[in-house]
Design a protein around this motif. Structure first.
Motif, PDB file in Angstrom:
ATOM      1  N   GLU A 398       0.842  -1.205   0.000  1.00  0.00           N
ATOM      2  CA  GLU A 398       0.000   0.000   0.000  1.00  0.00           C
ATOM      3  C   GLU A 398       0.871   1.247   0.000  1.00  0.00           C
ATOM      4  O   GLU A 398       1.889   1.317   0.691  1.00  0.00           O
ATOM      5  CB  GLU A 398      -0.895  -0.006   1.240  1.00  0.00           C
ATOM      6  CG  GLU A 398      -1.751   1.232   1.413  1.00  0.00           C
ATOM      7  CD  GLU A 398      -2.556   1.174   2.700  1.00  0.00           C
ATOM      8  OE1 GLU A 398      -3.461   0.335   2.779  1.00  0.00           O
ATOM      9  OE2 GLU A 398      -2.249   1.946   3.627  1.00  0.00           O
ATOM     10  N   VAL A 399       0.457   2.247  -0.795  1.00  0.00           N
ATOM     11  CA  VAL A 399       1.106   3.555  -0.832  1.00  0.00           C
ATOM     12  C   VAL A 399       0.051   4.618  -0.614  1.00  0.00           C
ATOM     13  O   VAL A 399      -1.027   4.576  -1.231  1.00  0.00           O
ATOM     14  CB  VAL A 399       1.827   3.790  -2.180  1.00  0.00           C
ATOM     15  CG1 VAL A 399       2.416   5.195  -2.231  1.00  0.00           C
ATOM     16  CG2 VAL A 399       2.924   2.756  -2.391  1.00  0.00           C
ATOM     17  N   ILE A 420       3.989   4.204   3.294  1.00  0.00           N
ATOM     18  CA  ILE A 420       4.100   2.908   2.619  1.00  0.00           C
ATOM     19  C   ILE A 420       3.922   1.807   3.656  1.00  0.00           C
ATOM     20  O   ILE A 420       4.450   1.906   4.765  1.00  0.00           O
ATOM     21  CB  ILE A 420       5.473   2.745   1.919  1.00  0.00           C
ATOM     22  CG1 ILE A 420       5.697   3.858   0.892  1.00  0.00           C
ATOM     23  CG2 ILE A 420       5.585   1.378   1.252  1.00  0.00           C
ATOM     24  CD1 ILE A 420       7.105   3.870   0.316  1.00  0.00           C
TER      25      ILE A 420
END
Length: 502
Positions: A398-399, A420
């Motif tokens: 995930e960012v 992140i």
């Protein structure tokens, strides 16, 4: 979390001792808010991001993902989470296994920018309901709080005797400045998600979530370009030569009266608060597993997915507040105001009225702040990729891209603290183990852990809270209680659920 609140209050008391009270305009709003709000232990149950079992909690990161839930009904009865990041101080000789009496606080020495960030929320109720194969709705009630404080770089060695001593240590510091803001609101969330297109390979789905917000509490302060010069008439003193700033808070605090009952104060505090609206938008593509694609049957959910990618715009909106009667702004200083004078000027005030009276004696321009102010919600772009692996293992990456800086002097912003996250997990409907590795917006790297046992989900953002005696307050934790009532069995012919592993 009560212990954490006590630690932060102790730290605040030590840092802002009588000899150091002139620092209050930089930090007091941020620290006081954390000490009052950290009992709400946040919006993000990070370990569940990407999980098909997140259910009603999945609207936290994408309103489209409620269509992934294997249950027709999913209800979160209670959820709480919090996260704190600071480089200004640390708690020593203490972790969650220790006695709090052994805890001590130490300010970090050196020349650098100091900051404090906190993100907290209380999930009062979340529910998700699948209308049919292609549609689902959600509802949630949250109480949320964000607090941010930041200073320009200055030198601090852990101790100074008085204001002149502090300036002596900072002989190479060109100017001083800082800002702090906090925003708290109650929100009612209404979500809708729908499958846009589906074939034997996969499906596209989109969702929207409307947030109806009640701005409960807000405050902000700015101190700009404070410059001191040597006093020509005194070899051991300095003159305040320039600077400006302001501090303001929401007007509902003026309604509090110590002579009134808690119920009366509670009613008066919420009276007159402003309402607003926000929105979340999300889209997700789900790639079906090969064994499902070869036996594609429209109208059925996939037995399991191979991978999926989710993109969302979150927390678009802002909260509005009216300034309280003691909100003030100042510009410039009177002639020949010595730094040594600050110690006596600010040594005896106990409230904002007395603070205002003290400031009037040293500044050249001083005015009440009228009207209102707005604080932007933590708007961000979130991209998540989730991969299904054999034997109930998954991996999520995930960012989060934040849209605004909390260090801005022209706009008042809040933001989430995550940049992140990489999360390997093993989970079934009933059990789960999660190991999120998180990189924050301030450059911290945390290894966390969460477990799921039936309806209970509990986790820590930073496992150092357990094993180190110098990690606090950097990190946080979360807890949720989630149930699946009312005919959620897979053999319910009225609703074809996917065959997720048990």
């Amino acid at each position: 979390m009560i212990q954490l609140r006590q630690i932060i209050v102790t730290t605040f008391t030590r840092i802002c001792s009588r000899q150091q009270q002139w620092l209050l305009p930089f930090f007091c709003m941020a620290l006081l808010t954390v000490s009052g709000s950290s009992k709400l232990a946040a919006q993000q149950l990070q370990a569940l991001h990407g999980s098909p079992f997140a259910g009603s909690l999945s609207t936290d990161y994408n309103p489209a993902t409620i269509l992934d839930a294997p249950y027709r009904w999913d209800i979160t009865l209670f959820g709480v989470q919090g996260k704190t990041i600071t480089n200004g101080f640390r708690v020593t000789n203490y972790n969650l296994f220790s006695n709090i009496d052994s805890a001590d606080t130490k300010a970090k020495p050196g020349y650098f920018r100091r900051y404090l960030h906190g993100s907290y929320s209380l999930n009062l109720l979340h529910a998700q309901y699948r209308i049919d194969h292609k549609q689902a709705v959600s509802f949630g009630v949250n109480l949320r709080n964000y607090v941010h404080g930041s200073s320009t770089p200055f030198y601090f060695n852990g101790y100074f005797k008085n204001s002149v001593d502090f300036v002596n240590q900072n002989s190479k510091t060109p100017y001083y400045g800082g800002n702090a803001q906090t925003s708290s609101w109650l929100e009612y969330n209404f979500g809708y998600a729908r499958i846009l297109h589906e074939n034997e390979v996969g499906r596209w789905q989109a969702g929207v979530q409307l947030r109806i917000m009640n701005a409960v509490s807000g405050a902000n302060s700015r101190v700009n370009n404070i410059v001191v010069t040597p006093d020509k008439n005194s070899a051991n003193d300095y003159i305040l030569s320039q600077g400006n700033g302001y501090y303001g808070y929401s007007a509902n605090y003026d309604a509090l009266d110590s002579n009134q009952s808690f119920r009366t104060n509670y009613r008066n505090f919420l009276r007159g608060t402003k309402w607003g609206a926000g929105i979340d938008l999300g889209v997700e593509y789900v790639r079906y597993a090969d064994e499902y694609s070869s036996n594609y049957n429209p109208g059925k959910m996939p037995a399991e997915y191979d991978w999926k990618v989710a993109i969302s715009l979150l927390d678009l909106g802002r909260n509005s507040y009216n300034y309280g009667k003691y909100s003030m702004g100042f510009s410039g200083f009177q002639d020949n105001v010595q730094v040594s004078r600050l110690d006596s000027t600010f040594s005896k005030y106990h409230n904002l009225r007395r603070l205002n009276d003290s400031l009037r004696t040293i500044v050249s321009g001083f005015d009440s702040l009228k009207g209102g102010f707005t604080i932007n919600n933590p708007a961000r772009l979130l991209v998540s990729i989730d991969k299904s692996l054999p034997n109930n293992f998954y991996f999520n990456a995930e960012v989060q891209l934040q849209f605004a800086s909390t260090r801005s002097y022209s706009r008042i912003n809040t933001r989430e603290l995550t940049a992140i996250v990489l999360t390997p997990r093993w989970e079934t409907k009933t059990w789960g183990v999660y190991l999120p590795v998180q990189y924050t917006t301030e450059g911290n790297t945390w290894i966390g852990m969460a477990v799921k046992a039936g309806p209970l989900i509990v986790g820590l953002h930073n496992l150092a809270w357990l094993f180190s005696k110098s990690a606090l307050p950097n990190g946080g934790g979360y807890l949720a209680l989630q149930i699946h009532p009312w005919g959620n069995h897979e053999d319910d012919n009225s609703y074809p659920c996917p065959r997720y592993p048990r």
